[in-house]
Design a protein around this motif. Structure first.
Motif, PDB file in Angstrom:
ATOM      1  N   ILE A 153       9.398 -12.582  -1.266  1.00 42.22           N
ATOM      2  CA  ILE A 153       8.271 -11.691  -1.561  1.00 42.22           C
ATOM      3  C   ILE A 153       7.387 -12.317  -2.632  1.00 42.22           C
ATOM      4  O   ILE A 153       6.161 -12.244  -2.560  1.00 42.22           O
ATOM      5  N   ASP A 154       7.992 -12.978  -3.627  1.00 41.18           N
ATOM      6  CA  ASP A 154       7.193 -13.670  -4.641  1.00 41.18           C
ATOM      7  C   ASP A 154       6.328 -14.758  -4.011  1.00 41.18           C
ATOM      8  O   ASP A 154       5.182 -14.957  -4.387  1.00 41.18           O
ATOM      9  N   LYS A 180       5.169  -6.456  -6.185  1.00 42.22           N
ATOM     10  CA  LYS A 180       4.722  -7.405  -5.155  1.00 42.22           C
ATOM     11  C   LYS A 180       5.071  -6.817  -3.804  1.00 42.22           C
ATOM     12  O   LYS A 180       6.093  -6.131  -3.660  1.00 42.22           O
ATOM     13  N   ALA A 181       4.229  -7.081  -2.818  1.00 42.82           N
ATOM     14  CA  ALA A 181       4.450  -6.515  -1.489  1.00 42.82           C
ATOM     15  C   ALA A 181       3.848  -7.423  -0.427  1.00 42.82           C
ATOM     16  O   ALA A 181       3.011  -8.283  -0.721  1.00 42.82           O
ATOM     17  N   ILE A 203       4.799  -1.972   5.032  1.00 41.50           N
ATOM     18  CA  ILE A 203       4.733  -2.766   3.811  1.00 41.50           C
ATOM     19  C   ILE A 203       6.152  -3.008   3.323  1.00 41.50           C
ATOM     20  O   ILE A 203       6.940  -2.061   3.197  1.00 41.50           O
ATOM     21  N   LEU A 204       6.483  -4.275   3.082  1.00 39.97           N
ATOM     22  CA  LEU A 204       7.752  -4.629   2.452  1.00 39.97           C
ATOM     23  C   LEU A 204       7.481  -4.773   0.961  1.00 39.97           C
ATOM     24  O   LEU A 204       6.624  -5.558   0.560  1.00 39.97           O
ATOM     25  N   MET A 205       8.196  -4.002   0.154  1.00 39.41           N
ATOM     26  CA  MET A 205       7.980  -4.023  -1.294  1.00 39.41           C
ATOM     27  C   MET A 205       9.265  -4.456  -1.982  1.00 39.41           C
ATOM     28  O   MET A 205      10.357  -4.012  -1.614  1.00 39.41           O
ATOM     29  N   THR A 225      11.308  -0.996   2.864  1.00 42.31           N
ATOM     30  CA  THR A 225      10.401  -1.041   3.996  1.00 42.31           C
ATOM     31  C   THR A 225       9.674   0.300   3.998  1.00 42.31           C
ATOM     32  O   THR A 225      10.289   1.351   4.151  1.00 42.31           O
ATOM     33  N   LEU A 226       8.364   0.235   3.785  1.00 41.57           N
ATOM     34  CA  LEU A 226       7.557   1.435   3.681  1.00 41.57           C
ATOM     35  C   LEU A 226       6.643   1.544   4.892  1.00 41.57           C
ATOM     36  O   LEU A 226       5.953   0.587   5.238  1.00 41.57           O
TER      37      LEU A 226
END
Length: 125
Positions: A17-18, A52-53, A78-80, A120-121
């Motif tokens: 994610i970074d 971060k996402a 969105i993966l956060m 996981t949004l």
């Protein structure tokens, strides 16, 4: 029996994610405590939490998961990150991502053995 290292998995998810994610804000509607105990409660405000996402297109499994709950055309996934973020994510919180604000409609946490890996949004406009 060997144990699976979920902390290592969480670290790998955080590095990905970074590397591929963008700066985002989790917006949480919360009231700050009053300055003095005799003061009236403060009105809730949208407080930002930096994170971060990564925004992804919905796939057919996502569309089936969301069936009947929201307009698919105005939805996204969105993966956060969940390792550094210091609070839980809740339905109806908001996400600011690349200049757009999305409302969280559904949440699928990935936290095996209690180790936060990512959220996981499913979000909508």
């Amino acid at each position: 029996m060997p144990k699976f290292d979920y902390v290592k998995t969480a670290g790998t998810a955080q590095r990905l994610i970074d590397k591929f994610g963008q700066n985002a804000n989790l917006l949480v509607n919360e009231a700050l405590p009053p300055v003095n105990e005799w003061d009236a409660p403060n009105a809730p405000v949208w407080n930002p939490y930096s994170t971060k996402a990564v925004k992804l297109p919905l796939d057919k499994n996502d569309i089936a998961y969301l069936a009947g709950s929201t307009a698919v055309e105005a939805s996204a996934k969105i993966l956060m990150e969940a390792v550094i973020l210091t609070r839980d994510v809740k339905k109806d919180d908001k996400v600011e991502y690349l200049g757009e604000t999305w409302t969280i409609k559904s949440i699928k946490p990935l936290s095996p053995a209690g180790v936060n890996v990512l959220w996981t949004l499913f979000v909508g406009k």
